[in-house]
Scaffold this active site. Sequence first.
Site, PDB file in Angstrom:
ATOM      1  N   ASP A  35      -1.710   2.393 -16.372  1.00 58.77           N
ATOM      2  CA  ASP A  35      -1.520   2.591 -14.939  1.00 58.77           C
ATOM      3  C   ASP A  35      -1.146   4.036 -14.635  1.00 58.77           C
ATOM      4  O   ASP A  35      -1.057   4.437 -13.469  1.00 58.77           O
ATOM      5  CB  ASP A  35      -0.499   1.618 -14.354  1.00 58.77           C
ATOM      6  N   SER A  36      -0.982   4.837 -15.694  1.00 60.92           N
ATOM      7  CA  SER A  36      -0.835   6.288 -15.527  1.00 60.92           C
ATOM      8  C   SER A  36      -2.037   6.892 -14.814  1.00 60.92           C
ATOM      9  O   SER A  36      -1.973   8.031 -14.336  1.00 60.92           O
ATOM     10  CB  SER A  36      -0.648   6.962 -16.889  1.00 60.92           C
ATOM     11  N   LYS A  55      -1.126  -5.168 -21.103  1.00 62.87           N
ATOM     12  CA  LYS A  55       0.191  -4.610 -21.416  1.00 62.87           C
ATOM     13  C   LYS A  55       1.089  -4.761 -20.201  1.00 62.87           C
ATOM     14  O   LYS A  55       0.645  -4.541 -19.068  1.00 62.87           O
ATOM     15  CB  LYS A  55       0.108  -3.132 -21.812  1.00 62.87           C
ATOM     16  N   GLU A 101       5.395  -4.134 -18.877  1.00 58.27           N
ATOM     17  CA  GLU A 101       6.668  -3.484 -19.162  1.00 58.27           C
ATOM     18  C   GLU A 101       7.819  -4.481 -19.048  1.00 58.27           C
ATOM     19  O   GLU A 101       7.773  -5.421 -18.254  1.00 58.27           O
ATOM     20  CB  GLU A 101       6.896  -2.320 -18.196  1.00 58.27           C
ATOM     21  N   GLU A 150       8.647   3.903 -25.577  1.00 57.22           N
ATOM     22  CA  GLU A 150       8.482   5.194 -24.900  1.00 57.22           C
ATOM     23  C   GLU A 150       9.826   5.863 -24.633  1.00 57.22           C
ATOM     24  O   GLU A 150      10.828   5.211 -24.335  1.00 57.22           O
ATOM     25  CB  GLU A 150       7.749   4.999 -23.565  1.00 57.22           C
TER      26      GLU A 150
END
Length: 273
Positions: free
Chosen positions: A49-50, A118, A120, A187
Amino acid sequence: MSAPIRSKRRTIADIKALKGVRPIVSLTAYTAPMAQFLDPHVDFLLVGDSLGMVLYGFETTLPVTLDLMIAHGAAVVRGSKAALVVVDMPFGSYQESREQAFRSAARIIAETGAQAVKLEGGEEMADTIRFMTERGVPVLGHVGLTPQLVNVFGGYKTQGRNQAQVAKIMADAAAVADAGAFGFVLEGTLEPVARDIAARAPVPVIGIGASPQCDGQVLVTEDMLGMFNEFQPRHVKRYAELGVEIGKAAAAYADEVKARTFPAIEHTFQPKA
C-alpha cells in the site's frame, strides 16, 4: 515437438522452506512493467500500500482503497511469471471484523490472482489471521513499525527502544506466527531486537529496517533505484540513481525538441516511393 517449458510460480510452501536455507528476496511492485523487470530476481513481489505514497503522492498509506490495491495487484500478477505475489490489505479493509477481513481478502485473491495477502498488526489481529488462514487465505503478517498506525505512533518512529516496546513486538510476532501466518514483515525495529525475533520465530521473518539476520529482506523498489532524490530512509541502500538519469534524459529530450533536432527524418513516416 516438445511442449515449451513454463516457469513455475513459487508457492507459500517454497517461501517457508527457505527459512534457515538462504535469505528470501523481496521487492515491491505496483505495475506490470516493473514486475517483469523484478520477477527473475525475487522470491516474492509485494504489492504494497506504499503505492499510495510512491505513485499517487499521498503523505501516508491511509488513503489507499481496496479497489486501488486490486487494480495494481492484478497488474503485477499479469507482469510476473515466477515470483509469489502478495498484496497488501489497505487501512479500513480488515480491522472492523474478521468477517470483513475475509471478504476483502477473498476479493483480492479472486480478482488479482495473487497467492497471499498482507495485513498489519500483532496480538489484536491474531484471531483475524486465524479465521482467514483456516478458510484458505494465506496471510503474511506485519509487526514492529506498522505504517497504517502512523497517527497512533506519532510518525514513522523506530520501535523497540524501551522494554515495553520490546515486549509488545515479541508478543506480536509470536501471536502472528501462532495464528497461522506463513511469515511476517518486521519493520523499523532496533537491530538487536529484530535479530532476536528472527532467531525465535518458527516462520520466515522479512526485514525492512530491521536486521541482516532476518530470514529475508524487502525494500520499496523505487527507494532502492534512487527515484526519490529529496529523501533517503536510513534503511535503504541505493543500487542505482534512476531519478538522476530520468532527469538527464528529460533534459536532453527537451533540448532537442526546442532545437528541432528531434524528431529527425528517421523518426517520421514518409510516403512510399
